[in-house]
Design a protein around this motif. Structure first.
Motif, PDB file in Angstrom:
ATOM      1  N   LEU A  19      -1.011 -15.804 -51.971  1.00 51.68           N
ATOM      2  CA  LEU A  19       0.244 -16.403 -51.550  1.00 51.68           C
ATOM      3  C   LEU A  19       1.348 -16.065 -52.535  1.00 51.68           C
ATOM      4  O   LEU A  19       1.149 -15.993 -53.729  1.00 51.68           O
ATOM      5  CB  LEU A  19       0.090 -17.929 -51.461  1.00 51.68           C
ATOM      6  N   SER A  22       7.652 -19.181 -53.667  1.00 50.63           N
ATOM      7  CA  SER A  22       8.225 -19.910 -52.552  1.00 50.63           C
ATOM      8  C   SER A  22       9.687 -19.591 -52.321  1.00 50.63           C
ATOM      9  O   SER A  22      10.401 -20.388 -51.732  1.00 50.63           O
ATOM     10  CB  SER A  22       8.075 -21.415 -52.797  1.00 50.63           C
ATOM     11  N   GLU A 146       5.658 -19.047 -45.847  1.00 50.05           N
ATOM     12  CA  GLU A 146       4.947 -19.537 -47.031  1.00 50.05           C
ATOM     13  C   GLU A 146       5.311 -20.984 -47.314  1.00 50.05           C
ATOM     14  O   GLU A 146       6.465 -21.374 -47.238  1.00 50.05           O
ATOM     15  CB  GLU A 146       5.297 -18.660 -48.229  1.00 50.05           C
ATOM     16  N   ARG A 148       4.014 -24.072 -50.178  1.00 49.09           N
ATOM     17  CA  ARG A 148       3.197 -24.368 -51.354  1.00 49.09           C
ATOM     18  C   ARG A 148       3.160 -25.878 -51.576  1.00 49.09           C
ATOM     19  O   ARG A 148       4.166 -26.475 -51.942  1.00 49.09           O
ATOM     20  CB  ARG A 148       3.750 -23.663 -52.585  1.00 49.09           C
ATOM     21  N   GLU A 152       2.021 -26.036 -59.044  1.00 55.79           N
ATOM     22  CA  GLU A 152       2.411 -24.645 -59.267  1.00 55.79           C
ATOM     23  C   GLU A 152       1.376 -23.849 -60.047  1.00 55.79           C
ATOM     24  O   GLU A 152       1.106 -22.696 -59.750  1.00 55.79           O
ATOM     25  CB  GLU A 152       3.752 -24.598 -59.999  1.00 55.79           C
ATOM     26  N   ASP A 193      -1.794 -24.642 -49.925  1.00 61.31           N
ATOM     27  CA  ASP A 193      -0.863 -23.529 -49.884  1.00 61.31           C
ATOM     28  C   ASP A 193      -1.120 -22.774 -48.586  1.00 61.31           C
ATOM     29  O   ASP A 193      -2.271 -22.658 -48.139  1.00 61.31           O
ATOM     30  CB  ASP A 193      -1.050 -22.602 -51.081  1.00 61.31           C
ATOM     31  N   CYS A 195       0.190 -19.318 -45.925  1.00 65.30           N
ATOM     32  CA  CYS A 195       0.945 -18.076 -45.769  1.00 65.30           C
ATOM     33  C   CYS A 195       0.381 -17.294 -44.583  1.00 65.30           C
ATOM     34  O   CYS A 195      -0.790 -17.460 -44.221  1.00 65.30           O
ATOM     35  CB  CYS A 195       0.856 -17.229 -47.033  1.00 65.30           C
ATOM     36  N   LYS A 274      -4.817 -15.733 -57.055  1.00 70.12           N
ATOM     37  CA  LYS A 274      -4.407 -15.366 -55.696  1.00 70.12           C
ATOM     38  C   LYS A 274      -4.004 -13.906 -55.631  1.00 70.12           C
ATOM     39  O   LYS A 274      -3.635 -13.315 -56.599  1.00 70.12           O
ATOM     40  CB  LYS A 274      -3.224 -16.233 -55.275  1.00 70.12           C
TER      41      LYS A 274
END
Length: 274
Positions: A19, A22, A146, A148, A152, A193, A195, A274
């Motif tokens: 992903l 953002s 996307e 989230r 983070e 998350d 996407c 990721k």
């Protein structure tokens, strides 16, 4: 030779499949779209009797060549279910086309250096443990799809990929279609998350993947909540219309494949896995 080439291509993960940051909906100061974000992955099959040795070899390679943030970044997942159960998915992501063309590390990029020390180490110490290594796949994130919802700097334990194929000529409709869904998912504020990405190279260009990263299975069982949030945002009955549009975009009787991958931190050094 083929395995070496496959390794190099994938050397450049999400899959998740990963992903992106953002800010895909944001515009740059010159009003140009943000750069397109890519992810690369390859799938490695390992015989059961070699699996422990393979894991240890990748862990050792990670310690030797990928011990800090200034080294090449990789992630590794083990596929838990689906047609490729028990295979490993390995790659990297969150890179632009310019970064693929001018990679920071010799072992990564669109045309990696096969003679780079890191690549040679894999060829000598790890490739003999592979039963097979599939062709490389390059995935491109779809702008505006996307969300989230995880912290983070967290490292989600699982990633679910749901892959299907669209009809030719439906690209723009699909983009808008999934942007609407993403707004509903964001409104749900689920701890996931999310996407959507398109297979750019390495297979059928009509292939798309819906990706969810999560820590608990219960966090992704959200169909009813998405329906409520979708109608709240887009109007009463919008969810039903969205499903009808989805049926028009998807190839008739197309196979939909769902896999869940488990993140392997000791075989990875990518900042978010990721």
């Amino acid at each position: 030779m083929m395995k070496t080439q496959n390794y190099g291509l994938l050397i450049f993960s999400f899959l998740q499949i990963g992903l992106a940051p953002s800010n895909l909906w944001a515009q740059q100061s010159n009003d140009k779209p943000e750069p397109v974000v890519f992810h690369a992955v390859r799938y490695i099959e390992v015989d059961k009797e070699n699996r422990d040795a393979f894991v240890k070899a990748v862990e050792e390679k990670t310690r030797k060549y990928n011990a800090d943030a200034s080294s090449s970044q990789w992630w590794t997942y083990q596929i838990l279910n689906g047609p490729r159960s028990n295979m490993f998915a390995r790659g990297f992501g969150r890179v632009t086309a310019d970064e693929l063309d001018s990679p920071k590390f010799k072992a990564q990029g669109f045309a990696p250096d096969w003679d780079a020390e890191e690549a040679q180490y894999w060829k000598k110490h790890i490739r003999p443990l592979e039963k097979s290594a599939g062709k490389g796949e390059l995935w491109r994130e779809i702008a505006g799809t996307e969300y989230r919802g995880l912290p983070e700097k967290s490292k989600p334990r699982f990633v679910r990929h749901r892959k299907w194929k669209m009809l030719p000529g439906m690209y723009q409709r699909l983009e808008s279609h999934y942007q609407k869904l993403t707004k509903a998912i964001a409104a749900s504020k689920r701890p996931i998350d999310w996407c959507v990405a398109r297979l750019e190279m390495g297979g059928d260009f009509m292939t798309y993947s819906e990706t969810i990263a999560f820590n608990k299975l219960g966090d992704i069982l959200m169909a009813d909540q998405v329906r409520v949030d979708f109608d709240t945002i887009h109007g009463e009955g919008a969810w039903k219309k969205w499903l009808q549009e989805h049926a028009r975009i998807m190839q008739p009787n197309a196979e939909v494949i769902t896999e869940v991958w488990e993140y392997k931190p000791t075989m990875s050094n990518s900042a978010l896995g990721k």
